[in-house]
Scaffold this motif. Structure first.
Motif, PDB file in Angstrom:
ATOM      1  N   LEU A  91      49.414  31.358  42.249  1.00 58.62           N
ATOM      2  CA  LEU A  91      49.078  32.711  41.815  1.00 58.62           C
ATOM      3  C   LEU A  91      50.258  33.669  41.955  1.00 58.62           C
ATOM      4  O   LEU A  91      50.200  34.797  41.465  1.00 58.62           O
ATOM      5  CB  LEU A  91      47.882  33.241  42.608  1.00 58.62           C
ATOM      6  N   GLY A  92      51.333  33.207  42.584  1.00 61.01           N
ATOM      7  CA  GLY A  92      52.535  34.021  42.656  1.00 61.01           C
ATOM      8  C   GLY A  92      53.318  34.049  41.363  1.00 61.01           C
ATOM      9  O   GLY A  92      54.192  34.911  41.176  1.00 61.01           O
ATOM     10  N   LEU A  93      53.024  33.123  40.439  1.00 65.44           N
ATOM     11  CA  LEU A  93      53.747  33.062  39.162  1.00 65.44           C
ATOM     12  C   LEU A  93      52.823  33.091  37.949  1.00 65.44           C
ATOM     13  O   LEU A  93      53.186  33.640  36.912  1.00 65.44           O
ATOM     14  CB  LEU A  93      54.596  31.780  39.091  1.00 65.44           C
ATOM     15  N   ILE A  94      51.656  32.504  38.061  1.00 61.47           N
ATOM     16  CA  ILE A  94      50.775  32.334  36.910  1.00 61.47           C
ATOM     17  C   ILE A  94      49.931  33.586  36.707  1.00 61.47           C
ATOM     18  O   ILE A  94      49.509  34.224  37.674  1.00 61.47           O
ATOM     19  CB  ILE A  94      49.879  31.101  37.121  1.00 61.47           C
ATOM     20  N   GLY A 153      41.646  36.611  36.461  1.00 60.23           N
ATOM     21  CA  GLY A 153      40.904  37.829  36.162  1.00 60.23           C
ATOM     22  C   GLY A 153      41.370  38.513  34.902  1.00 60.23           C
ATOM     23  O   GLY A 153      40.564  39.021  34.115  1.00 60.23           O
ATOM     24  N   THR A 154      42.677  38.554  34.678  1.00 59.21           N
ATOM     25  CA  THR A 154      43.202  39.189  33.468  1.00 59.21           C
ATOM     26  C   THR A 154      43.053  38.285  32.256  1.00 59.21           C
ATOM     27  O   THR A 154      43.233  38.736  31.123  1.00 59.21           O
ATOM     28  CB  THR A 154      44.682  39.561  33.645  1.00 59.21           C
ATOM     29  N   GLN A 155      42.709  37.018  32.473  1.00 56.99           N
ATOM     30  CA  GLN A 155      42.466  36.097  31.363  1.00 56.99           C
ATOM     31  C   GLN A 155      40.987  36.040  30.980  1.00 56.99           C
ATOM     32  O   GLN A 155      40.624  35.283  30.086  1.00 56.99           O
ATOM     33  CB  GLN A 155      42.960  34.694  31.718  1.00 56.99           C
ATOM     34  N   THR A 166      43.739  37.505  42.456  1.00 52.13           N
ATOM     35  CA  THR A 166      42.955  36.974  41.338  1.00 52.13           C
ATOM     36  C   THR A 166      42.714  37.992  40.235  1.00 52.13           C
ATOM     37  O   THR A 166      42.191  37.641  39.182  1.00 52.13           O
ATOM     38  CB  THR A 166      41.594  36.463  41.851  1.00 52.13           C
ATOM     39  N   ALA A 167      43.082  39.264  40.484  1.00 51.16           N
ATOM     40  CA  ALA A 167      42.826  40.367  39.542  1.00 51.16           C
ATOM     41  C   ALA A 167      41.335  40.515  39.265  1.00 51.16           C
ATOM     42  O   ALA A 167      40.905  40.733  38.132  1.00 51.16           O
ATOM     43  CB  ALA A 167      43.605  40.172  38.243  1.00 51.16           C
ATOM     44  N   MET A 168      40.541  40.387  40.322  1.00 55.04           N
ATOM     45  CA  MET A 168      39.094  40.562  40.216  1.00 55.04           C
ATOM     46  C   MET A 168      38.678  41.814  40.977  1.00 55.04           C
ATOM     47  O   MET A 168      39.442  42.363  41.776  1.00 55.04           O
ATOM     48  CB  MET A 168      38.365  39.333  40.768  1.00 55.04           C
ATOM     49  N   ASP A 169      37.455  42.267  40.731  1.00 52.80           N
ATOM     50  CA  ASP A 169      36.973  43.508  41.326  1.00 52.80           C
ATOM     51  C   ASP A 169      36.675  43.379  42.810  1.00 52.80           C
ATOM     52  O   ASP A 169      36.927  44.299  43.593  1.00 52.80           O
ATOM     53  CB  ASP A 169      35.699  43.974  40.615  1.00 52.80           C
ATOM     54  N   VAL A 170      36.124  42.244  43.194  1.00 55.20           N
ATOM     55  CA  VAL A 170      35.642  42.100  44.564  1.00 55.20           C
ATOM     56  C   VAL A 170      35.775  40.649  45.013  1.00 55.20           C
ATOM     57  O   VAL A 170      35.643  39.726  44.201  1.00 55.20           O
ATOM     58  CB  VAL A 170      34.166  42.566  44.668  1.00 55.20           C
TER      59      VAL A 170
END
Length: 449
Positions: free
Chosen positions: A243-246, A250-252, A124-128
């Motif tokens: 989430l393997g492609l999109i 988190g970065t959005q 998810t590109a999140m911290d935790v």
């Protein structure tokens, strides 16, 4: 001997303490039509053999998802689960493990949870990330409650692309508070104007991408507008393989990311148990529901794992709890972690590519049929068809009789929305073959002719 620890006076005192007149008042929220007024019409007794045979006959009426061309999604997806997953989770130390209150004897469980959290944070590109929730819908509801605590506001703006069941669970979990909702109409084309709904009274905006209808949503402008107004963006997904492609939410710019992890390691199992995923920014960690496992070292300097945070506070200060979730979906979470570990980053990306390719092939075949309109300009492995004036439920039932599981009629899962009677949500995954797709296209063409 029956064990009856409470006297009539005990019960009366308890009812008076919580301010109700009778036990029946505890069930006031259950509709009258759903309450039993008499014992269920079941035989008073049957032998074990009779019960086994009866249940076997009932089970035989089901159609296993792996036995027919299967294109049903809508929040639960048929994927191939490697045999290794089931083999490992059946080991007694995993199958019988319970809440890791005592780290000295639950290092294996704690490590598995820690690895799971790491995977979710990376995806998810999140911290935790926490150690899992019950499922995606309750994770979404907990995210809304968390946003209310963080912002000290109580209005949630909910996208028309959010799964209808998630929307219903959010409202159910919030209905006893003073929460308000701005729910946009069903959005099969991804054209809603959600930005205009965000204001300084809003606590959070809830957006699903890919949406219930399969549309990919650009979260960046929504995040920008939300943050200008002090609003949290809650990003939701129901298909974790996407989430393997999109680009990760988190970065959005998302502040909280929640979703369903069933697609990895967990079969359909008639709708559960599943595994909810929950991730957020480091600054909100104290408001995150569930539990958090952490890595540390012991007295000898050796690597170890502990239960770092448990925001239910069931051990010491329950009145300060942020959630009443009392455990995580441990075995389902472990299955997810094993499957993800077997895939690795490259394998996960390849699985996502295979899913998207399968959906592209199927969409191309179906949109060429007279009476079928593809509503999506973008999608991952799920898209929406308009069957131009036809009853999608009736079409699905007819195709089921022909041995084709054709998808989810929107009206069946969202009975309150208008103008969705002819909409059909179709999912394609790596399990679908060219023969499956050809059989679907031929059968649908025949039914619509």
């Amino acid at each position: 001997m029956r064990y009856l620890p409470l006297s009539d006076q005990d019960r009366a005192d308890m009812l008076a303490r919580i301010g109700i007149g009778s036990i029946d008042d505890l069930f006031a929220d259950i509709p009258e039509a759903a309450r039993l007024t008499a014992p269920m019409d079941l035989p008073r007794r049957k032998s074990e053999l009779e019960v086994e045979r009866h249940l076997s006959r009932l089970a035989a009426q089901n159609v296993p998802a792996s036995s027919v061309p299967f294109f049903i999604g809508g929040g639960a997806y048929k994927h191939h689960v490697p045999a290794t997953v089931d083999h490992l989770i059946q080991r007694s130390e995993f199958l019988t493990s319970y809440t890791p209150y005592q780290p000295e004897i639950t290092q294996g469980t704690l490590q598995a949870l820690f690895e799971f959290q790491t995977q979710i944070a990376n995806l998810t590109a999140m911290d935790v990330a926490n150690a899992s929730m019950y499922d995606g819908s309750t994770a979404a509801a907990e995210a809304v409650l968390m946003a209310h605590r963080v912002t000290k506001r109580n209005k949630a703006v909910i996208s028309g692309g959010l799964h209808p069941h998630y929307r219903a669970v959010i409202r159910t979990m919030s209905e006893l508070a003073d929460d308000t909702f701005d729910i946009l109409p069903a959005d099969p084309t991804g054209a809603e104007d959600i930005l205009s709904r965000i204001d300084n009274e809003t606590s959070c905006v809830v957006v699903q991408s890919p949406s219930f209808f399969g549309q990919l949503i650009d979260l960046k402008p929504i995040a920008e507008k939300a943050h200008e107004c002090g609003v949290l963006l809650i990003a939701v997904f129901t298909e974790v393989v996407s989430l393997g492609l999109i680009e990760p939410a988190g970065t959005q710019g998302a502040d909280i990311v929640v979703g369903e992890g069933q697609s990895l390691g967990n079969p359909l199992t008639f709708g559960g148990p599943y595994v909810g995923l929950f991730a957020t920014r480091q600054k909100y960690i104290r408001q995150m529901p569930g539990r958090l496992c952490g890595e540390t070292v012991d007295a000898d300097g050796k690597r170890g794992f502990v239960l770092t945070l448990s925001t239910r506070e069931q051990h010491i200060r329950r009145e300060k709890a942020t959630s009443n979730i009392c455990t995580n979906a441990g075995l389902c979470q472990l299955a997810f972690t094993i499957h993800m570990t077997l895939l690795g980053q490259t394998g996960f990306e390849q699985l996502a590519m295979a899913n998207h390719a399968a959906a592209v092939k199927l969409a191309g075949m179906l949109e060429g049929i007279d009476g079928v309109e593809l509503l999506n300009e973008t999608f991952f492995n799920e898209f929406t068809l308009r069957l131009k004036g036809k009853d999608a439920e009736a079409i699905v039932d007819t195709l089921a009789d022909k041995g084709i599981m054709a998808g989810v009629p929107v009206k069946r899962i969202d009975p309150v929305s208008k103008d969705v009677e002819d909409l059909l949500v179709v999912a394609a995954t790596e399990i679908n073959t060219d023969e499956d797709r050809a059989a679907y296209a031929a059968a649908l063409k025949e039914v619509l002719a």
